[in-house]
Design a protein around this motif. Sequence first.
Motif, PDB file in Angstrom:
ATOM      1  N   LYS A 448       0.808  -1.215   0.000  1.00 30.28           N
ATOM      2  CA  LYS A 448       0.000   0.000   0.000  1.00 30.28           C
ATOM      3  C   LYS A 448       0.846   1.272   0.000  1.00 30.28           C
ATOM      4  N   LEU A 449       1.866   1.345   0.874  1.00 33.05           N
ATOM      5  CA  LEU A 449       2.647   2.583   0.963  1.00 33.05           C
ATOM      6  C   LEU A 449       3.471   2.815  -0.301  1.00 33.05           C
ATOM      7  N   GLY A 450       4.019   1.738  -0.880  1.00 39.43           N
ATOM      8  CA  GLY A 450       4.750   1.879  -2.137  1.00 39.43           C
ATOM      9  C   GLY A 450       3.856   2.341  -3.271  1.00 39.43           C
ATOM     10  N   VAL A 451       2.623   1.819  -3.330  1.00 39.77           N
ATOM     11  CA  VAL A 451       1.671   2.242  -4.357  1.00 39.77           C
ATOM     12  C   VAL A 451       1.342   3.723  -4.190  1.00 39.77           C
ATOM     13  N   ARG A 452       1.155   4.149  -2.943  1.00 36.45           N
ATOM     14  CA  ARG A 452       0.820   5.559  -2.709  1.00 36.45           C
ATOM     15  C   ARG A 452       1.983   6.475  -3.088  1.00 36.45           C
ATOM     16  N   TYR A 453       3.213   6.011  -2.863  1.00 39.11           N
ATOM     17  CA  TYR A 453       4.351   6.809  -3.324  1.00 39.11           C
ATOM     18  C   TYR A 453       4.305   6.967  -4.836  1.00 39.11           C
ATOM     19  N   ARG A 454       4.024   5.884  -5.575  1.00 36.10           N
ATOM     20  CA  ARG A 454       3.992   5.957  -7.035  1.00 36.10           C
ATOM     21  C   ARG A 454       2.855   6.862  -7.521  1.00 36.10           C
ATOM     22  N   LEU A 455       1.697   6.800  -6.855  1.00 33.88           N
ATOM     23  CA  LEU A 455       0.596   7.689  -7.232  1.00 33.88           C
ATOM     24  C   LEU A 455       0.946   9.144  -6.951  1.00 33.88           C
ATOM     25  N   TRP A 456       1.628   9.375  -5.811  1.00 30.15           N
ATOM     26  CA  TRP A 456       2.071  10.742  -5.490  1.00 30.15           C
ATOM     27  C   TRP A 456       3.051  11.246  -6.547  1.00 30.15           C
ATOM     28  N   ARG A 457       3.994  10.403  -6.942  1.00 28.65           N
ATOM     29  CA  ARG A 457       5.001  10.829  -7.925  1.00 28.65           C
ATOM     30  C   ARG A 457       4.361  11.080  -9.282  1.00 28.65           C
ATOM     31  N   ASP A 458       3.398  10.246  -9.671  1.00 26.51           N
ATOM     32  CA  ASP A 458       2.703  10.476 -10.943  1.00 26.51           C
ATOM     33  C   ASP A 458       1.972  11.815 -10.919  1.00 26.51           C
ATOM     34  N   ALA A 459       1.349  12.143  -9.767  1.00 28.97           N
ATOM     35  CA  ALA A 459       0.639  13.419  -9.657  1.00 28.97           C
ATOM     36  C   ALA A 459       1.606  14.592  -9.763  1.00 28.97           C
ATOM     37  N   VAL A 460       2.811  14.445  -9.193  1.00 28.28           N
ATOM     38  CA  VAL A 460       3.830  15.502  -9.312  1.00 28.28           C
ATOM     39  C   VAL A 460       4.229  15.678 -10.765  1.00 28.28           C
ATOM     40  N   ASN A 461       4.480  14.572 -11.447  1.00 30.91           N
ATOM     41  CA  ASN A 461       4.893  14.648 -12.852  1.00 30.91           C
ATOM     42  C   ASN A 461       3.826  15.291 -13.734  1.00 30.91           C
ATOM     43  N   LYS A 462       2.553  15.087 -13.365  1.00 25.49           N
ATOM     44  CA  LYS A 462       1.466  15.678 -14.144  1.00 25.49           C
ATOM     45  C   LYS A 462       1.220  17.140 -13.799  1.00 25.49           C
ATOM     46  N   GLY A 463       1.911  17.637 -12.760  1.00 26.43           N
ATOM     47  CA  GLY A 463       1.746  19.035 -12.385  1.00 26.43           C
ATOM     48  C   GLY A 463       0.474  19.330 -11.638  1.00 26.43           C
ATOM     49  N   GLU A 464      -0.104  18.333 -10.974  1.00 26.46           N
ATOM     50  CA  GLU A 464      -1.337  18.567 -10.230  1.00 26.46           C
ATOM     51  C   GLU A 464      -1.081  19.513  -9.047  1.00 26.46           C
ATOM     52  N   LYS A 465      -1.961  20.478  -8.880  1.00 23.11           N
ATOM     53  CA  LYS A 465      -1.778  21.458  -7.803  1.00 23.11           C
ATOM     54  C   LYS A 465      -2.066  20.857  -6.435  1.00 23.11           C
ATOM     55  N   GLN A 466      -3.072  19.987  -6.357  1.00 20.43           N
ATOM     56  CA  GLN A 466      -3.401  19.319  -5.099  1.00 20.43           C
ATOM     57  C   GLN A 466      -2.891  17.891  -5.164  1.00 20.43           C
ATOM     58  N   LEU A 467      -1.772  17.626  -4.493  1.00 17.72           N
ATOM     59  CA  LEU A 467      -1.176  16.307  -4.538  1.00 17.72           C
ATOM     60  C   LEU A 467      -1.955  15.336  -3.649  1.00 17.72           C
ATOM     61  N   PRO A 468      -2.020  14.065  -4.029  1.00 13.04           N
ATOM     62  CA  PRO A 468      -2.739  13.086  -3.198  1.00 13.04           C
ATOM     63  C   PRO A 468      -1.999  12.794  -1.896  1.00 13.04           C
ATOM     64  N   PHE A 469      -2.744  12.328  -0.909  1.00 13.26           N
ATOM     65  CA  PHE A 469      -2.190  11.940   0.386  1.00 13.26           C
ATOM     66  C   PHE A 469      -1.426  13.098   1.024  1.00 13.26           C
ATOM     67  N   SER A 470      -2.041  14.279   1.010  1.00 11.01           N
ATOM     68  CA  SER A 470      -1.367  15.479   1.531  1.00 11.01           C
ATOM     69  C   SER A 470      -1.539  15.647   3.018  1.00 11.01           C
ATOM     70  N   ASN A 471      -2.426  14.869   3.654  1.00  5.44           N
ATOM     71  CA  ASN A 471      -2.660  15.005   5.096  1.00  5.44           C
ATOM     72  C   ASN A 471      -1.638  14.195   5.858  1.00  5.44           C
ATOM     73  N   GLN A 472      -0.399  14.675   5.845  1.00  8.57           N
ATOM     74  CA  GLN A 472       0.669  13.942   6.495  1.00  8.57           C
ATOM     75  C   GLN A 472       0.715  14.267   7.971  1.00  8.57           C
ATOM     76  N   ARG A 473       1.408  13.388   8.702  1.00  6.90           N
ATOM     77  CA  ARG A 473       1.503  13.527  10.137  1.00  6.90           C
ATOM     78  C   ARG A 473       2.222  14.810  10.514  1.00  6.90           C
ATOM     79  N   LYS A 474       1.668  15.554  11.436  1.00  8.09           N
ATOM     80  CA  LYS A 474       2.310  16.765  11.916  1.00  8.09           C
ATOM     81  C   LYS A 474       3.460  16.417  12.857  1.00  8.09           C
ATOM     82  N   GLU A 475       4.406  17.330  12.954  1.00 16.31           N
ATOM     83  CA  GLU A 475       5.537  17.119  13.850  1.00 16.31           C
ATOM     84  C   GLU A 475       5.070  17.158  15.290  1.00 16.31           C
ATOM     85  N   GLU A 476       5.591  16.232  16.097  1.00 13.89           N
ATOM     86  CA  GLU A 476       5.226  16.199  17.511  1.00 13.89           C
ATOM     87  C   GLU A 476       5.832  17.388  18.220  1.00 13.89           C
ATOM     88  N   SER A 477       5.021  17.995  19.086  1.00 11.57           N
ATOM     89  CA  SER A 477       5.512  19.160  19.829  1.00 11.57           C
ATOM     90  C   SER A 477       6.262  18.720  21.051  1.00 11.57           C
TER      91      SER A 477
END
Length: 477
Positions: A448-477
């Motif tokens: 699953k995580l490898g597939v999501r990386y490939r989908l993210w990279r494809d979206a970057v290559n296509k120039g999409e403004k809103q990249l998939p899986f953008s809700n990443q973990r925030k830094e712990e305070s």
Amino acid sequence: MPQCKGKFFDANQELEVARYDIQYCDWRARQDLLTIMLLHEKVVEVLNPLAREYKSIGTMKKELAELQEDLTQAHRQVHISEARVSTALDKLAYMEELVNDKLLQDRSTTAETDQASPSTSTATPSANIMKRKSPRKSFNVSGPVQPYHPHLKNFWYPVAFSTDLQDDTMIPFDCFEQPWVVFRGKDGKPGCVQNTCAHRACPLDLGSVKEGRIQCPYHGWEYSTDGTCEKMPSTRLVNVKLKSLPCFEQEGMVWVWPGTDPPAPNLPSLKPPPGFQIHAEIVMELPVEHGLLLDNLLDLAHAPFTHTSTFAKGWSVPSLVKFLTPASDLQGYRDPYPIDMEFRPPCMVLSTIGISKPGKLEGQSTRECATHLHQLHVCLPSTRGKTRLLYRMSLDFAPLLKHVLFMQHLWRHFAEQVLNEDLRLVLGQQERMNNGADVWNFPVSYDKLGVRYRLWRDAVNKGEKQLPFSNQRKEES
């Protein structure tokens, strides 16, 4: 008289040493006796209240048994809750796959309908069943490695560890098929310039750093960290400037921005979690494309088959390996291995592994483990066939190990062993991919995580403004 390392001792000195030994043994015995007396007092303090309450040993055993039963029941409820959460996550992941498959099916069905003749409506039921089978993914990774898309350059990339960049040193590296070199200026801040002299195209890293300027070894031209040529011995100084990249230093790493877009205002944080100490920082040049290396690092289901001589020696092969993660995230945890993992764009993998002893795992999650290993892998895309790997290892135990002589060499040897186990496989993948094979031909649940990386990279290559899986973990305070 006895002789020790060239010095002579008489009998009086030997007696004096023996007397000190006897005094120490006497002091040690008194300390042990004092400890026993303190423990005795604590036992009395515990027993006295029990005696006042007239509780027999049998009564205490019964109460302890009841408490143990309550504790067991509580543990059972916790495991049931964890199983329910795991099932819910699996259902969400399954529903997500169904939705993706449905979208792909609708697209393919629409395309087929547009191109089909009117007689298509007379198709048999079996043909309709075959038509409902849709691809499991929407990307293809096959054929020779294509040139890197310019959009992939518009990120901050770590290129070196700060400890490797001294005032009088320089670090050459390739990034997106271009040669660069980093060094420190007069103010101690790092700079990155093209690793090619403007005069006769000589590699600047063959020269030296003098007073915050990098000097070409061919004719002595000197450049500052912004690429300006400030010295031209034996000729008149003219206005010459090398191409340079935005370069900053943060949390022990040197970063560059190789893209043409304005640099992002904030650099990602890659420091270890609280409680961890850095024990090793290693840099390697590997003969594989960085995407294939990231695919490998984001996959741990291969560990009991590939790393049988290193960290996975003795691991059992589970009947089912799952990667549990929210539907819109690039991080999660492995089941049944106690491993937390995250892909952090554009090329970083962070993982925390719960360990008990080398080659063994304890617990079903990292929270159940007493000691942990934290890893950072940075896969810098050097060329289409080469990756610059920056590896950082941190531990939340054994802090004195970092001060042991030659320990850095031992960690490097171990890291090379692990990587060599992977490289023979990834190099084989790369060869077949270049000949047309699809390295992502049939992904399954633990990919699953490898597939999501490939989908993210494809979206970057296509120039999409809103990249998939953008809700990443925030830094712990």
